[in-house]
Enzyme design. Sequence first.
Site, mmCIF file in Angstrom:
data_model
loop_
_atom_site.group_PDB
_atom_site.id
_atom_site.type_symbol
_atom_site.label_atom_id
_atom_site.label_comp_id
_atom_site.label_asym_id
_atom_site.label_seq_id
_atom_site.Cartn_x
_atom_site.Cartn_y
_atom_site.Cartn_z
ATOM 1 N N HIS A 140 0.827 -1.209 0.000
ATOM 2 C CA HIS A 140 0.000 0.000 0.000
ATOM 3 C C HIS A 140 0.863 1.261 0.000
ATOM 4 C CE1 HIS A 140 0.693 0.741 4.321
ATOM 5 N NE2 HIS A 140 0.448 -0.548 4.527
ATOM 6 N N CYS A 152 3.109 -4.775 6.553
ATOM 7 C CA CYS A 152 2.923 -4.592 5.115
ATOM 8 C C CYS A 152 4.185 -4.035 4.470
ATOM 9 C CB CYS A 152 1.774 -3.608 4.875
ATOM 10 S SG CYS A 152 0.199 -4.135 5.574
#
Length: 187
Positions: A140, A152
Amino acid sequence: MASAPIYVRPLPGPPHAALLTFRGITLRCAIGRSGVTHAKQKREGDGKSPIGRYGLEWCALRPDRRPPMPRPQLATIVLRQSDGWCDEPTSSAYNRAVRLPVSISTETMWRPDGLYDAVIGLSHNTAPRQRRMGSAIFFHLARPGLQGTEGCVAIPRAAMRRILPFLSEKTQMVILAPADAGRPKHV
């Protein structure tokens, strides 16, 4: 025909600092605030990115942001305000998309900080899902200053705009262990 992989190499220094390499582009990125761990040792909430090779399963784009993000060659959905992701290990919806509101622990996908204006689901702990082995491992947009993530991989908005059109269901993300970071990789 195989797609070029995305390599994520941890850097010396802060545990969340890394380099991302894809199609001749190399840039700084953020990984888990606590660095990396082997996928089988990944635990919910540990703040570590799982080492391994992951498919890109889907992309969600927020429709109200301007200019709009380019679409990848990957299954893409329009993000809605009611979209969430279950991070409650005891739930049957663990590590799955949910419709908000729900009474279980979830992450809201429609974020005011814009991190999920473009978000891609990685195949970590998706088939089969194992409880407490980590949920919502996404690719992201990064926070200012490339702050660490919850596990992430995150890159700046301009970089995401640049690489999104080249991502497909054949693209894989390879998160390397620190010892592998200096070794050249062959495809």
